[in-house]
Motif scaffolding. Structure first.
Motif, PDB file in Angstrom:
ATOM      1  N   GLN A 179     -20.468 108.695  94.265  1.00  0.00           N
ATOM      2  CA  GLN A 179     -20.469 109.627  93.141  1.00  0.00           C
ATOM      3  C   GLN A 179     -21.872 110.179  92.906  1.00  0.00           C
ATOM      4  O   GLN A 179     -22.036 111.355  92.571  1.00  0.00           O
ATOM      5  N   TYR A 180     -22.864 109.337  93.094  1.00  0.00           N
ATOM      6  CA  TYR A 180     -24.255 109.765  92.904  1.00  0.00           C
ATOM      7  C   TYR A 180     -24.618 110.898  93.860  1.00  0.00           C
ATOM      8  O   TYR A 180     -25.327 111.846  93.486  1.00  0.00           O
ATOM      9  N   THR A 181     -24.129 110.818  95.103  1.00  0.00           N
ATOM     10  CA  THR A 181     -24.468 111.820  96.121  1.00  0.00           C
ATOM     11  C   THR A 181     -23.432 112.936  96.232  1.00  0.00           C
ATOM     12  O   THR A 181     -23.498 113.755  97.148  1.00  0.00           O
ATOM     13  N   ALA A 182     -22.470 112.970  95.315  1.00  0.00           N
ATOM     14  CA  ALA A 182     -21.444 114.029  95.261  1.00  0.00           C
ATOM     15  C   ALA A 182     -20.420 113.938  96.376  1.00  0.00           C
ATOM     16  O   ALA A 182     -19.645 114.880  96.580  1.00  0.00           O
ATOM     17  N   GLN A 183     -20.361 112.822  97.115  1.00  0.00           N
ATOM     18  CA  GLN A 183     -19.287 112.656  98.098  1.00  0.00           C
ATOM     19  C   GLN A 183     -17.949 112.480  97.379  1.00  0.00           C
ATOM     20  O   GLN A 183     -16.902 112.827  97.915  1.00  0.00           O
ATOM     21  N   VAL A 184     -18.035 111.902  96.192  1.00  0.00           N
ATOM     22  CA  VAL A 184     -16.864 111.726  95.335  1.00  0.00           C
ATOM     23  C   VAL A 184     -17.264 112.206  93.952  1.00  0.00           C
ATOM     24  O   VAL A 184     -18.404 112.000  93.523  1.00  0.00           O
ATOM     25  N   ARG A 185     -16.366 112.840  93.262  1.00  0.00           N
ATOM     26  CA  ARG A 185     -16.695 113.250  91.900  1.00  0.00           C
ATOM     27  C   ARG A 185     -15.553 112.915  90.956  1.00  0.00           C
ATOM     28  O   ARG A 185     -14.390 112.880  91.346  1.00  0.00           O
ATOM     29  N   ARG A 186     -15.900 112.667  89.696  1.00  0.00           N
ATOM     30  CA  ARG A 186     -14.928 112.372  88.669  1.00  0.00           C
ATOM     31  C   ARG A 186     -15.174 113.277  87.458  1.00  0.00           C
ATOM     32  O   ARG A 186     -15.018 112.885  86.322  1.00  0.00           O
ATOM     33  N   GLY A 187     -15.568 114.452  87.702  1.00  0.00           N
ATOM     34  CA  GLY A 187     -15.844 115.413  86.645  1.00  0.00           C
ATOM     35  C   GLY A 187     -15.831 116.813  87.212  1.00  0.00           C
ATOM     36  O   GLY A 187     -15.569 117.006  88.415  1.00  0.00           O
ATOM     37  N   PRO A 188     -16.119 117.821  86.401  1.00  0.00           N
ATOM     38  CA  PRO A 188     -16.120 119.202  86.885  1.00  0.00           C
ATOM     39  C   PRO A 188     -17.074 119.429  88.043  1.00  0.00           C
ATOM     40  O   PRO A 188     -16.835 120.269  88.902  1.00  0.00           O
ATOM     41  N   ARG A 189     -18.186 118.693  88.082  1.00  0.00           N
ATOM     42  CA  ARG A 189     -19.159 118.839  89.166  1.00  0.00           C
ATOM     43  C   ARG A 189     -19.524 117.469  89.717  1.00  0.00           C
ATOM     44  O   ARG A 189     -19.393 116.452  89.038  1.00  0.00           O
ATOM     45  N   GLY A 190     -19.960 117.452  90.975  1.00  0.00           N
ATOM     46  CA  GLY A 190     -20.395 116.210  91.589  1.00  0.00           C
ATOM     47  C   GLY A 190     -21.904 116.124  91.636  1.00  0.00           C
ATOM     48  O   GLY A 190     -22.604 117.131  91.527  1.00  0.00           O
ATOM     49  N   GLY A 191     -22.413 114.901  91.808  1.00  0.00           N
ATOM     50  CA  GLY A 191     -23.853 114.720  91.886  1.00  0.00           C
ATOM     51  C   GLY A 191     -24.362 113.791  90.793  1.00  0.00           C
ATOM     52  O   GLY A 191     -23.626 112.936  90.294  1.00  0.00           O
ATOM     53  N   HIS A 192     -25.608 113.996  90.400  1.00  0.00           N
ATOM     54  CA  HIS A 192     -26.192 113.143  89.372  1.00  0.00           C
ATOM     55  C   HIS A 192     -27.193 113.938  88.539  1.00  0.00           C
ATOM     56  O   HIS A 192     -27.560 115.071  88.888  1.00  0.00           O
ATOM     57  N   ILE A 193     -27.633 113.346  87.456  1.00  0.00           N
ATOM     58  CA  ILE A 193     -28.630 113.981  86.602  1.00  0.00           C
ATOM     59  C   ILE A 193     -29.959 114.002  87.356  1.00  0.00           C
ATOM     60  O   ILE A 193     -30.380 112.978  87.899  1.00  0.00           O
ATOM     61  N   PRO A 194     -30.621 115.149  87.419  1.00  0.00           N
ATOM     62  CA  PRO A 194     -31.891 115.224  88.159  1.00  0.00           C
ATOM     63  C   PRO A 194     -32.887 114.164  87.691  1.00  0.00           C
ATOM     64  O   PRO A 194     -33.089 113.962  86.501  1.00  0.00           O
ATOM     65  N   GLY A 195     -33.477 113.496  88.675  1.00  0.00           N
ATOM     66  CA  GLY A 195     -34.472 112.474  88.370  1.00  0.00           C
ATOM     67  C   GLY A 195     -33.907 111.083  88.206  1.00  0.00           C
ATOM     68  O   GLY A 195     -34.668 110.107  88.135  1.00  0.00           O
ATOM     69  N   ALA A 196     -32.570 110.950  88.131  1.00  0.00           N
ATOM     70  CA  ALA A 196     -31.959 109.635  87.927  1.00  0.00           C
ATOM     71  C   ALA A 196     -32.053 108.797  89.198  1.00  0.00           C
ATOM     72  O   ALA A 196     -32.013 109.321  90.313  1.00  0.00           O
ATOM     73  N   ILE A 197     -32.161 107.483  88.998  1.00  0.00           N
ATOM     74  CA  ILE A 197     -32.116 106.569  90.132  1.00  0.00           C
ATOM     75  C   ILE A 197     -30.759 105.879  90.150  1.00  0.00           C
ATOM     76  O   ILE A 197     -30.134 105.696  89.105  1.00  0.00           O
ATOM     77  N   SER A 198     -30.328 105.514  91.328  1.00  0.00           N
ATOM     78  CA  SER A 198     -28.985 104.952  91.492  1.00  0.00           C
ATOM     79  C   SER A 198     -29.028 103.429  91.520  1.00  0.00           C
ATOM     80  O   SER A 198     -29.796 102.823  92.271  1.00  0.00           O
ATOM     81  N   LEU A 199     -28.198 102.827  90.686  1.00  0.00           N
ATOM     82  CA  LEU A 199     -27.986 101.372  90.709  1.00  0.00           C
ATOM     83  C   LEU A 199     -26.535 101.122  90.321  1.00  0.00           C
ATOM     84  O   LEU A 199     -26.210 100.934  89.150  1.00  0.00           O
ATOM     85  N   PRO A 200     -25.624 101.129  91.298  1.00  0.00           N
ATOM     86  CA  PRO A 200     -24.200 100.920  90.993  1.00  0.00           C
ATOM     87  C   PRO A 200     -23.972  99.606  90.262  1.00  0.00           C
ATOM     88  O   PRO A 200     -24.584  98.581  90.586  1.00  0.00           O
ATOM     89  N   ARG A 201     -23.085  99.632  89.289  1.00  0.00           N
ATOM     90  CA  ARG A 201     -22.796  98.443  88.482  1.00  0.00           C
ATOM     91  C   ARG A 201     -22.461  97.211  89.319  1.00  0.00           C
ATOM     92  O   ARG A 201     -22.907  96.094  88.989  1.00  0.00           O
ATOM     93  N   PRO A 202     -21.666  97.325  90.415  1.00  0.00           N
ATOM     94  CA  PRO A 202     -21.321  96.131  91.190  1.00  0.00           C
ATOM     95  C   PRO A 202     -22.531  95.360  91.711  1.00  0.00           C
ATOM     96  O   PRO A 202     -22.417  94.168  92.016  1.00  0.00           O
ATOM     97  N   ALA A 203     -23.698  96.016  91.811  1.00  0.00           N
ATOM     98  CA  ALA A 203     -24.890  95.325  92.298  1.00  0.00           C
ATOM     99  C   ALA A 203     -25.304  94.199  91.361  1.00  0.00           C
ATOM    100  O   ALA A 203     -25.977  93.245  91.770  1.00  0.00           O
ATOM    101  N   LEU A 204     -24.886  94.285  90.103  1.00  0.00           N
ATOM    102  CA  LEU A 204     -25.244  93.270  89.112  1.00  0.00           C
ATOM    103  C   LEU A 204     -24.193  92.164  89.010  1.00  0.00           C
ATOM    104  O   LEU A 204     -24.358  91.233  88.231  1.00  0.00           O
ATOM    105  N   LEU A 205     -23.117  92.285  89.809  1.00  0.00           N
ATOM    106  CA  LEU A 205     -22.022  91.322  89.734  1.00  0.00           C
ATOM    107  C   LEU A 205     -22.010  90.385  90.939  1.00  0.00           C
ATOM    108  O   LEU A 205     -22.420  90.753  92.040  1.00  0.00           O
ATOM    109  N   ASP A 206     -21.519  89.196  90.697  1.00  0.00           N
ATOM    110  CA  ASP A 206     -21.338  88.203  91.760  1.00  0.00           C
ATOM    111  C   ASP A 206     -19.968  88.440  92.389  1.00  0.00           C
ATOM    112  O   ASP A 206     -18.938  88.332  91.708  1.00  0.00           O
ATOM    113  N   GLU A 207     -19.940  88.749  93.675  1.00  0.00           N
ATOM    114  CA  GLU A 207     -18.675  89.059  94.336  1.00  0.00           C
ATOM    115  C   GLU A 207     -17.717  87.877  94.301  1.00  0.00           C
ATOM    116  O   GLU A 207     -16.496  88.057  94.241  1.00  0.00           O
ATOM    117  N   ALA A 208     -18.246  86.685  94.341  1.00  0.00           N
ATOM    118  CA  ALA A 208     -17.391  85.496  94.391  1.00  0.00           C
ATOM    119  C   ALA A 208     -16.689  85.240  93.068  1.00  0.00           C
ATOM    120  O   ALA A 208     -15.532  84.799  93.034  1.00  0.00           O
TER     121      ALA A 208
END
Length: 345
Positions: free
Chosen positions: A226-255
């Protein structure tokens, strides 16, 4: 004559972004001015000049003593909330000295709450933060205001003040009062589209605006696609200029599908570019350290698609001791429908 102004109870929550930015710029100046000031007593004129730049606590009350036997007195501690409702200094929050920040398990009444988390929570519930000076006032003799000043000083607040002459002098001078209880919500923890527009990187603008942009990090917790506009969930794809990407799952324990240990979350956030307190402050910081630490923190504005997943990163920052964060409530659903610019790389 005392001037009473009826102000809607929500007025302190719904201030404009421009007003918040204006007052936030002045907070640091006022704190720096009084942090090391030798005299914590301020005049009514000083307070009148700084009403929008300080937190104000109304601690009116009294001690009722009666003779219950020969040479024996019995005292009752009273908080005068009724007087507060009849009129108080604009913006003041009532502080019940018989209940707020009191250790109810102590053997003697009205003893200070010294458990760090409970003390910090009690002060935060009254709108107290290290970012603004706090002015305490009572009916006028200074007894309860001095006690609240002591409490704030024990808690490590860098700028605890008390009002000379208290409510009595303020009222006698005919200064304005209000009848409603101000909101103690923390609008600074919620970011709006208007706020985001003022944070976008730009090649022009005032030096102050550019400095503010440099002090703020936009954190995108959506998926990398979603950050790189390969997938979008809104009228436009991409991200807010200047934002850094940290997907929520990175903070979760997969197990376990639950949050990773704080030490791992700290490392992940730091690797993403977020400045955090050192690890020792995470485990051993007291309420005094939390309140007194006046170092300027990097502001982190977190967003996702609808302001939900972003709260996981907000929780992580809060648990790690970071206190300068907010969630962009409308997030990508709102932003992508606006006319503000979009980045895709």
């Amino acid at each position: 004559m005392l001037l009473r102004t009826k102000i809607p109870s929500h007025s302190y929550c719904l201030t404009s972004a421009a007003h918040r930015h204006h007052t936030q710029r002045k907070f640091s100046v006022v704190v720096q001015s009084y942090t090391a000031h030798p005299d914590p007593v301020v005049t009514t004129q000083w307070l009148a000049n700084h009403l929008d730049e300080v937190s104000i606590l109304d601690v009116r009350g009294h001690v009722d003593s009666v003779l219950v036997g020969e040479g024996v007195e019995q005292s009752t501690y009273v908080a005068d909330y009724a007087a507060y409702l009849e009129g108080h200094i604009p913006g003041a929050v009532f502080f019940d000295w018989t209940k707020d920040a009191v250790d109810t398990s102590a053997g003697a009444p009205v003893q200070l709450q010294m458990q760090p988390d409970l003390l910090a929570a009690a002060l935060e519930a009254k709108g107290v933060s290290r970012d603004k000076p706090v002015v305490a006032y009572d009916a006028g003799d200074g007894m309860l205001a001095a006690r609240l000043w002591w409490l704030l000083t024990v808690a490590g607040h860098p700028s605890a003040l008390l009002l000379e002459g208290g409510w009595g002098r303020w009222a006698a001078e005919g200064r304005p009062a209000e009848l409603y209880e101000p909101c103690t919500l923390k609008p600074q923890l919620r970011t709006t589209l208007e706020d985001i527009a003022g944070l976008l990187p730009a090649g022009q603008g005032s030096q102050q605006q550019q400095q503010q942009q440099q002090q703020v990090v936009l954190l995108d917790t959506r998926s990398a696609a979603q950050y790189t506009a390969q997938v979008r969930r809104g009228p436009r794809g991409g991200h807010i200029p200047g934002a850094i990407s940290l997907p929520r799952p990175a903070l979760l324990d997969e197990a376990t599908d639950w949050l990773k240990p704080l030490e791992q979350q700290q490392q992940i956030l730091q690797q993403a570019g977020i400045a955090l307190p050192n690890s020792s402050s995470i485990d051993s910081s007291s309420s005094s350290e939390k309140i007194a630490n006046s170092a300027v923190e990097q502001k982190v504005v977190i967003y996702c698609n609808g302001g939900v997943a972003a709260c996981t990163a907000a929780l992580a920052l809060h648990r790690l001791g970071h206190r300068s964060w907010s969630v962009y409530d409308g997030s990508w659903n709102e932003y992508s429908a606006s006319e503000l610019p979009v980045a895709q790389q």
